[in-house]
Design a protein around this motif. Sequence first.
Motif, PDB file in Angstrom:
ATOM      1  N   LYS A  34       0.720  -1.189   0.117  1.00 24.42           N
ATOM      2  CA  LYS A  34      -0.002   0.096   0.004  1.00 24.42           C
ATOM      3  C   LYS A  34       0.879   1.212   0.087  1.00 24.42           C
ATOM      4  N   GLN A  35       0.645   2.040  -1.144  1.00 26.39           N
ATOM      5  CA  GLN A  35       1.519   3.261  -1.110  1.00 26.39           C
ATOM      6  C   GLN A  35       0.662   4.733  -1.287  1.00 26.39           C
ATOM      7  N   LYS A  36       1.102   5.632  -1.099  1.00 27.39           N
ATOM      8  CA  LYS A  36       0.289   6.968  -1.161  1.00 27.39           C
ATOM      9  C   LYS A  36       1.165   7.858  -1.974  1.00 27.39           C
ATOM     10  N   CYS A  37       0.468   8.429  -3.019  1.00 30.71           N
ATOM     11  CA  CYS A  37       0.890   9.437  -3.549  1.00 30.71           C
ATOM     12  C   CYS A  37       0.364  10.575  -3.093  1.00 30.71           C
ATOM     13  N   PRO A  38       1.266  11.722  -2.960  1.00 31.02           N
ATOM     14  CA  PRO A  38       1.011  13.012  -2.335  1.00 31.02           C
ATOM     15  C   PRO A  38      -0.064  13.700  -3.003  1.00 31.02           C
ATOM     16  N   THR A  39      -0.074  13.455  -4.304  1.00 29.45           N
ATOM     17  CA  THR A  39      -1.340  14.200  -5.012  1.00 29.45           C
ATOM     18  C   THR A  39      -2.525  13.360  -5.155  1.00 29.45           C
ATOM     19  N   HIS A  40      -2.290  12.187  -5.628  1.00 31.83           N
ATOM     20  CA  HIS A  40      -3.613  11.258  -5.925  1.00 31.83           C
ATOM     21  C   HIS A  40      -4.026  10.229  -5.026  1.00 31.83           C
ATOM     22  N   GLY A  41      -3.463  10.134  -3.752  1.00 30.52           N
ATOM     23  CA  GLY A  41      -3.959   9.429  -2.441  1.00 30.52           C
ATOM     24  C   GLY A  41      -3.187   8.026  -2.769  1.00 30.52           C
ATOM     25  N   GLY A  42      -3.957   7.349  -2.111  1.00 26.42           N
ATOM     26  CA  GLY A  42      -3.445   5.869  -1.846  1.00 26.42           C
ATOM     27  C   GLY A  42      -3.978   4.759  -2.890  1.00 26.42           C
ATOM     28  N   ARG A  43      -3.133   3.627  -2.967  1.00 28.78           N
ATOM     29  CA  ARG A  43      -3.318   2.652  -3.859  1.00 28.78           C
ATOM     30  C   ARG A  43      -2.736   1.421  -3.529  1.00 28.78           C
ATOM     31  N   SER A  44      -3.116   0.436  -3.804  1.00 30.52           N
ATOM     32  CA  SER A  44      -2.920  -1.013  -3.384  1.00 30.52           C
ATOM     33  C   SER A  44      -2.472  -1.815  -4.467  1.00 30.52           C
ATOM     34  N   PHE A  45      -1.082  -2.408  -4.565  1.00 24.72           N
ATOM     35  CA  PHE A  45      -0.747  -3.283  -5.566  1.00 24.72           C
ATOM     36  C   PHE A  45      -0.062  -4.749  -5.012  1.00 24.72           C
ATOM     37  N   LYS A  46      -0.057  -5.676  -5.942  1.00 23.45           N
ATOM     38  CA  LYS A  46       0.743  -6.956  -5.414  1.00 23.45           C
ATOM     39  C   LYS A  46       1.929  -7.214  -6.416  1.00 23.45           C
ATOM     40  N   ILE A  47       3.087  -7.813  -5.941  1.00 23.17           N
ATOM     41  CA  ILE A  47       4.231  -8.040  -6.357  1.00 23.17           C
ATOM     42  C   ILE A  47       4.323  -9.300  -6.297  1.00 23.17           C
ATOM     43  N   PRO A  48       5.009 -10.366  -6.862  1.00 24.35           N
ATOM     44  CA  PRO A  48       5.319 -11.789  -6.650  1.00 24.35           C
ATOM     45  C   PRO A  48       6.667 -11.777  -5.783  1.00 24.35           C
ATOM     46  N   LEU A  49       6.329 -12.643  -4.562  1.00 27.36           N
ATOM     47  CA  LEU A  49       7.494 -12.625  -3.674  1.00 27.36           C
ATOM     48  C   LEU A  49       8.665 -13.235  -4.262  1.00 27.36           C
ATOM     49  N   ARG A  50       8.599 -13.915  -5.263  1.00 24.07           N
ATOM     50  CA  ARG A  50       9.797 -14.692  -5.786  1.00 24.07           C
ATOM     51  C   ARG A  50      10.767 -13.634  -6.535  1.00 24.07           C
ATOM     52  N   ASN A  51      10.167 -12.549  -6.993  1.00 24.31           N
ATOM     53  CA  ASN A  51      10.869 -11.426  -7.461  1.00 24.31           C
ATOM     54  C   ASN A  51      11.553 -10.403  -6.459  1.00 24.31           C
ATOM     55  N   LEU A  52      11.528 -10.458  -5.142  1.00 30.71           N
ATOM     56  CA  LEU A  52      11.692  -9.553  -4.118  1.00 30.71           C
ATOM     57  C   LEU A  52      13.120  -9.080  -4.503  1.00 30.71           C
ATOM     58  N   ASP A  53      13.940 -10.007  -4.829  1.00 24.70           N
ATOM     59  CA  ASP A  53      15.302  -9.446  -4.878  1.00 24.70           C
ATOM     60  C   ASP A  53      15.499  -8.196  -6.199  1.00 24.70           C
ATOM     61  N   LYS A  54      14.450  -8.242  -7.124  1.00 21.06           N
ATOM     62  CA  LYS A  54      14.299  -7.299  -8.186  1.00 21.06           C
ATOM     63  C   LYS A  54      13.794  -5.948  -7.725  1.00 21.06           C
ATOM     64  N   TYR A  55      12.876  -6.208  -6.582  1.00 23.08           N
ATOM     65  CA  TYR A  55      12.013  -5.095  -6.373  1.00 23.08           C
ATOM     66  C   TYR A  55      12.935  -4.363  -4.916  1.00 23.08           C
ATOM     67  N   LEU A  56      13.541  -4.974  -4.172  1.00 23.75           N
ATOM     68  CA  LEU A  56      14.095  -4.423  -2.951  1.00 23.75           C
ATOM     69  C   LEU A  56      14.494  -2.965  -3.041  1.00 23.75           C
ATOM     70  N   PRO A  57      15.476  -2.761  -4.211  1.00 22.29           N
ATOM     71  CA  PRO A  57      15.872  -1.418  -4.041  1.00 22.29           C
ATOM     72  C   PRO A  57      14.829  -0.299  -4.094  1.00 22.29           C
TER      73      PRO A  57
END
Length: 82
Positions: A34-57
């Motif tokens: 769950k992430q909040k854009c200062p202008t457009h508000g909150g949103r929720s999305f999913k990412i695969p756990l198996r690709n965590l190393d690619k998303y971690l940065p």
Amino acid sequence: MSNQDYSQVFKCPECGTVGSIYLLKVEGEDIIIKQKCPTHGGRSFKIPLRNLDKYLPYINDSIFRCYECGKKADLDRLIFTG
């Protein structure tokens, strides 16, 4: 998903701003973010756990941001509890 630009996942789809992450939750084989854009508000999305190393940065970049303006927060003091 191998050719995807992973940095785009963490940007607001409307304005391209990197918002602040306020919730990370593992559910099965996915990570719910769950992430909040200062202008457009909150949103929720999913990412695969198996690709965590690619998303971690990008998770690290988004987690310590101001909730109101989206700018990176200065970490001058950390307090751990529990």
